[in-house]
Motif scaffolding. Structure first.
Motif, short mmCIF file in Angstrom:
data_model
loop_
_atom_site.label_atom_id
_atom_site.label_comp_id
_atom_site.label_asym_id
_atom_site.label_seq_id
_atom_site.Cartn_x
_atom_site.Cartn_y
_atom_site.Cartn_z
N GLU A 12 -3.84 9.11 9.84
CA GLU A 12 -4.58 8.54 10.96
C GLU A 12 -4.70 7.03 10.84
N GLN A 13 -4.45 6.49 9.65
CA GLN A 13 -4.52 5.05 9.44
C GLN A 13 -3.14 4.38 9.43
N PHE A 14 -2.09 5.17 9.62
CA PHE A 14 -0.74 4.59 9.63
C PHE A 14 -0.63 3.52 10.71
N ALA A 58 1.78 5.34 -8.03
CA ALA A 58 1.66 4.35 -9.11
C ALA A 58 0.70 3.24 -8.71
N TYR A 59 0.79 2.79 -7.48
CA TYR A 59 -0.10 1.74 -6.95
C TYR A 59 -1.55 2.19 -7.02
N GLN A 60 -1.83 3.41 -6.59
CA GLN A 60 -3.19 3.93 -6.61
C GLN A 60 -3.68 4.17 -8.04
N CYS A 61 -2.76 4.42 -8.99
CA CYS A 61 -3.15 4.60 -10.38
C CYS A 61 -3.45 3.27 -11.07
N ASP A 85 -1.61 1.88 0.35
CA ASP A 85 -2.96 1.86 0.94
C ASP A 85 -3.20 3.03 1.88
N TYR A 86 -2.25 3.94 1.97
CA TYR A 86 -2.35 5.03 2.94
C TYR A 86 -2.33 6.41 2.28
#
Length: 238
Positions: A12-14, A58-61, A85-86
Protein backbone atom coordinates in the motif's frame (compact mmCIF):
# COMPACT_ATOMS: atom_id res chain seq x y z
CA UNK A 1 16.56 -22.31 14.21
CA UNK A 2 14.15 -19.87 12.58
CA UNK A 3 14.64 -16.29 13.80
CA UNK A 4 13.16 -14.41 10.86
CA UNK A 5 9.59 -15.68 10.56
CA UNK A 6 7.86 -13.37 8.09
CA UNK A 7 8.84 -10.94 5.34
CA UNK A 8 5.88 -8.65 4.71
CA UNK A 9 5.63 -6.24 1.81
CA UNK A 10 4.01 -2.86 2.43
CA UNK A 11 2.40 -2.76 -1.00
CA UNK A 12 0.00 0.00 0.00
CA UNK A 13 3.05 2.26 0.35
CA UNK A 14 4.60 1.38 -3.01
CA UNK A 15 5.31 4.42 -5.21
CA UNK A 16 3.01 4.84 -8.19
CA UNK A 17 5.48 3.75 -10.81
CA UNK A 18 6.06 1.04 -13.38
CA UNK A 19 9.78 1.01 -12.66
CA UNK A 20 11.76 -2.00 -11.49
CA UNK A 21 11.28 -3.62 -9.03
CA UNK A 22 7.79 -2.37 -8.17
CA UNK A 23 6.37 -3.56 -11.49
CA UNK A 24 7.66 -7.12 -11.10
CA UNK A 25 4.81 -9.66 -10.98
CA UNK A 26 6.50 -11.53 -8.14
CA UNK A 27 6.59 -8.34 -6.06
CA UNK A 28 3.29 -6.72 -7.07
CA UNK A 29 1.24 -9.70 -5.95
CA UNK A 30 3.21 -10.65 -2.86
CA UNK A 31 1.78 -9.85 0.56
CA UNK A 32 4.10 -11.88 2.79
CA UNK A 33 6.54 -14.76 2.84
CA UNK A 34 6.34 -17.12 5.80
CA UNK A 35 9.72 -18.73 6.50
CA UNK A 36 9.36 -22.29 7.74
CA UNK A 37 12.88 -23.71 7.49
CA UNK A 38 16.34 -22.86 8.77
CA UNK A 39 17.44 -22.82 5.12
CA UNK A 40 15.35 -21.01 2.51
CA UNK A 41 16.30 -20.60 -1.13
CA UNK A 42 15.02 -17.85 -3.41
CA UNK A 43 15.07 -19.13 -7.00
CA UNK A 44 14.00 -17.75 -10.35
CA UNK A 45 15.27 -16.27 -13.57
CA UNK A 46 17.50 -13.21 -13.71
CA UNK A 47 15.38 -10.15 -13.01
CA UNK A 48 12.68 -12.09 -11.15
CA UNK A 49 13.20 -10.09 -7.94
CA UNK A 50 14.86 -12.66 -5.69
CA UNK A 51 18.09 -10.71 -5.12
CA UNK A 52 16.16 -7.45 -4.79
CA UNK A 53 14.08 -8.87 -1.95
CA UNK A 54 17.14 -10.41 -0.30
CA UNK A 55 19.00 -7.08 -0.26
CA UNK A 56 15.89 -5.42 1.17
CA UNK A 57 16.01 -7.92 4.03
CA UNK A 58 19.71 -7.10 4.50
CA UNK A 59 18.83 -3.40 4.62
CA UNK A 60 16.21 -3.99 7.32
CA UNK A 61 18.69 -6.15 9.28
CA UNK A 62 21.13 -3.24 9.32
CA UNK A 63 23.75 -5.07 7.26
CA UNK A 64 25.87 -3.20 4.74
CA UNK A 65 24.00 -3.70 1.45
CA UNK A 66 27.23 -4.00 -0.52
CA UNK A 67 28.18 -6.89 1.79
CA UNK A 68 28.99 -7.26 5.46
CA UNK A 69 27.44 -7.23 8.91
CA UNK A 70 26.06 -4.51 11.16
CA UNK A 71 29.62 -3.54 12.16
CA UNK A 72 30.91 -3.03 8.60
CA UNK A 73 30.67 0.64 7.66
CA UNK A 74 33.19 0.98 4.84
CA UNK A 75 32.77 3.71 2.25
CA UNK A 76 31.63 2.22 -1.04
CA UNK A 77 28.55 2.64 -3.14
CA UNK A 78 25.82 0.70 -1.42
CA UNK A 79 23.28 -1.29 -3.32
CA UNK A 80 20.10 0.69 -3.71
CA UNK A 81 17.93 -1.75 -1.76
CA UNK A 82 14.95 -0.40 -3.68
CA UNK A 83 12.50 -2.36 -1.54
CA UNK A 84 14.29 -1.67 1.73
CA UNK A 85 11.75 0.82 3.04
CA UNK A 86 8.76 -1.21 1.83
CA UNK A 87 9.12 -4.41 3.84
CA UNK A 88 8.70 -5.33 7.50
CA UNK A 89 10.37 -8.26 9.21
CA UNK A 90 8.82 -10.35 11.99
CA UNK A 91 11.25 -12.08 14.34
CA UNK A 92 11.01 -14.65 17.12
CA UNK A 93 13.43 -13.89 18.69
CA UNK A 94 15.14 -10.87 17.09
CA UNK A 95 18.58 -11.73 15.75
CA UNK A 96 21.20 -9.05 15.08
CA UNK A 97 24.20 -11.30 14.46
CA UNK A 98 24.71 -12.26 10.85
CA UNK A 99 26.08 -11.30 7.46
CA UNK A 100 25.03 -10.31 3.96
CA UNK A 101 27.15 -11.74 1.13
CA UNK A 102 26.81 -9.96 -2.18
CA UNK A 103 28.96 -11.86 -4.66
CA UNK A 104 29.28 -9.00 -7.14
CA UNK A 105 30.74 -6.58 -4.56
CA UNK A 106 32.85 -9.05 -2.58
CA UNK A 107 36.07 -7.41 -3.85
CA UNK A 108 35.16 -4.17 -2.07
CA UNK A 109 34.39 -6.06 1.14
CA UNK A 110 37.77 -7.81 0.98
CA UNK A 111 39.49 -4.44 0.55
CA UNK A 112 37.59 -3.15 3.59
CA UNK A 113 38.89 -6.07 5.66
CA UNK A 114 42.46 -5.26 4.55
CA UNK A 115 41.97 -1.67 5.73
CA UNK A 116 40.68 -2.86 9.13
CA UNK A 117 43.67 -5.19 9.41
CA UNK A 118 46.08 -2.31 8.83
CA UNK A 119 44.36 -0.29 11.54
CA UNK A 120 43.93 -3.07 14.11
CA UNK A 121 45.95 -6.17 13.22
CA UNK A 122 44.35 -9.50 14.12
CA UNK A 123 46.23 -11.76 11.74
CA UNK A 124 43.02 -12.07 9.72
CA UNK A 125 41.73 -14.32 12.49
CA UNK A 126 38.19 -14.32 11.11
CA UNK A 127 39.27 -15.02 7.53
CA UNK A 128 41.62 -17.98 7.58
CA UNK A 129 44.82 -16.18 8.58
CA UNK A 130 45.44 -14.18 5.39
CA UNK A 131 43.94 -11.48 3.25
CA UNK A 132 40.92 -12.49 1.22
CA UNK A 133 42.71 -10.90 -1.75
CA UNK A 134 45.56 -13.39 -1.30
CA UNK A 135 43.20 -16.32 -1.76
CA UNK A 136 41.43 -17.52 -4.86
CA UNK A 137 37.85 -16.37 -5.27
CA UNK A 138 36.50 -19.73 -4.15
CA UNK A 139 38.96 -20.02 -1.27
CA UNK A 140 38.06 -16.55 0.00
CA UNK A 141 34.34 -17.41 0.01
CA UNK A 142 34.93 -20.62 1.95
CA UNK A 143 37.26 -18.80 4.37
CA UNK A 144 34.44 -16.36 5.06
CA UNK A 145 31.91 -19.16 5.58
CA UNK A 146 34.18 -21.26 7.79
CA UNK A 147 35.93 -18.61 9.90
CA UNK A 148 33.63 -15.57 9.92
CA UNK A 149 30.23 -17.26 10.23
CA UNK A 150 29.15 -18.78 13.54
CA UNK A 151 26.00 -20.28 14.98
CA UNK A 152 23.02 -18.25 16.18
CA UNK A 153 22.98 -15.76 13.35
CA UNK A 154 21.11 -14.98 10.15
CA UNK A 155 23.08 -15.26 6.92
CA UNK A 156 21.83 -13.72 3.68
CA UNK A 157 23.73 -14.95 0.62
CA UNK A 158 23.26 -13.62 -2.90
CA UNK A 159 24.48 -16.22 -5.42
CA UNK A 160 27.31 -17.69 -3.30
CA UNK A 161 27.92 -20.29 -6.02
CA UNK A 162 29.41 -17.55 -8.22
CA UNK A 163 32.91 -18.33 -6.88
CA UNK A 164 32.48 -21.99 -5.99
CA UNK A 165 33.30 -25.04 -8.10
CA UNK A 166 30.86 -27.97 -7.84
CA UNK A 167 33.19 -29.63 -5.32
CA UNK A 168 33.36 -26.47 -3.21
CA UNK A 169 29.59 -26.11 -3.39
CA UNK A 170 29.34 -29.55 -1.82
CA UNK A 171 31.87 -28.48 0.82
CA UNK A 172 29.74 -25.42 1.53
CA UNK A 173 26.68 -27.62 2.09
CA UNK A 174 28.54 -29.35 4.91
CA UNK A 175 29.56 -25.98 6.36
CA UNK A 176 25.90 -24.96 6.26
CA UNK A 177 24.88 -28.20 7.96
CA UNK A 178 27.25 -27.55 10.87
CA UNK A 179 26.16 -23.91 11.19
CA UNK A 180 22.47 -24.82 11.16
CA UNK A 181 23.15 -27.34 13.92
CA UNK A 182 24.66 -24.45 15.92
CA UNK A 183 21.58 -22.27 15.41
CA UNK A 184 22.12 -20.47 12.09
CA UNK A 185 19.39 -19.43 9.64
CA UNK A 186 20.12 -19.00 5.93
CA UNK A 187 18.31 -17.12 3.16
CA UNK A 188 20.03 -17.74 -0.16
CA UNK A 189 19.31 -16.45 -3.67
CA UNK A 190 20.80 -19.00 -6.04
CA UNK A 191 20.79 -20.66 -9.45
CA UNK A 192 22.69 -23.71 -8.23
CA UNK A 193 20.84 -27.06 -8.26
CA UNK A 194 23.60 -28.40 -5.99
CA UNK A 195 22.95 -25.87 -3.25
CA UNK A 196 19.18 -26.21 -3.63
CA UNK A 197 19.57 -29.88 -2.73
CA UNK A 198 20.19 -29.06 0.93
CA UNK A 199 18.01 -31.52 2.92
CA UNK A 200 14.83 -30.02 4.33
CA UNK A 201 15.31 -26.61 2.71
CA UNK A 202 12.34 -24.52 1.60
CA UNK A 203 12.56 -23.34 -2.03
CA UNK A 204 10.57 -20.24 -2.99
CA UNK A 205 9.99 -19.74 -6.71
CA UNK A 206 10.05 -16.11 -7.90
CA UNK A 207 9.03 -17.11 -11.43
CA UNK A 208 5.46 -17.56 -10.23
CA UNK A 209 3.11 -14.79 -9.24
CA UNK A 210 2.70 -14.66 -6.34
CA UNK A 211 5.85 -16.34 -5.08
CA UNK A 212 5.19 -19.89 -3.92
CA UNK A 213 7.10 -22.85 -2.53
CA UNK A 214 8.26 -25.44 -5.05
CA UNK A 215 9.63 -28.99 -4.76
CA UNK A 216 13.32 -29.38 -5.55
CA UNK A 217 12.58 -31.83 -8.37
CA UNK A 218 10.09 -29.40 -9.92
CA UNK A 219 12.53 -26.49 -10.22
CA UNK A 220 13.64 -25.59 -13.73
CA UNK A 221 17.23 -25.62 -12.47
CA UNK A 222 17.00 -29.29 -11.51
CA UNK A 223 15.00 -30.40 -14.54
CA UNK A 224 17.11 -28.60 -17.14
CA UNK A 225 20.40 -29.71 -15.57
CA UNK A 226 19.22 -33.30 -15.39
CA UNK A 227 18.00 -33.32 -19.00
CA UNK A 228 21.26 -31.80 -20.22
CA UNK A 229 23.45 -34.27 -18.30
CA UNK A 230 21.41 -37.26 -19.45
CA UNK A 231 21.41 -36.28 -23.13
CA UNK A 232 23.65 -33.30 -23.80
CA UNK A 233 23.92 -33.95 -27.55
CA UNK A 234 20.28 -33.01 -28.12
CA UNK A 235 21.04 -29.42 -27.11
CA UNK A 236 23.47 -28.91 -29.99
CA UNK A 237 21.83 -28.13 -33.30
CA UNK A 238 23.93 -28.61 -36.43
Amino acid sequence: MIYLRTIRLLREQFPQTERYPFALPSIRQLDALELTSSVTFFVGENGSGKSTLLEAVAYQCGFHTAGGSRSNTYEVDRAKASLGDYIRLSWMPKQTNGFFLRAESFYQFASHIDQLERERPTGYAAYGGRSLHDQSHGESFLSLFIHRFSGKGIYLLDEPEAALSPMRQLAFLYVMKDLVAEGAQFLIATHSPILMGYPGAAILNFDTSPVEEIRYEDTEHYQLTRRFLENRDRYWIE
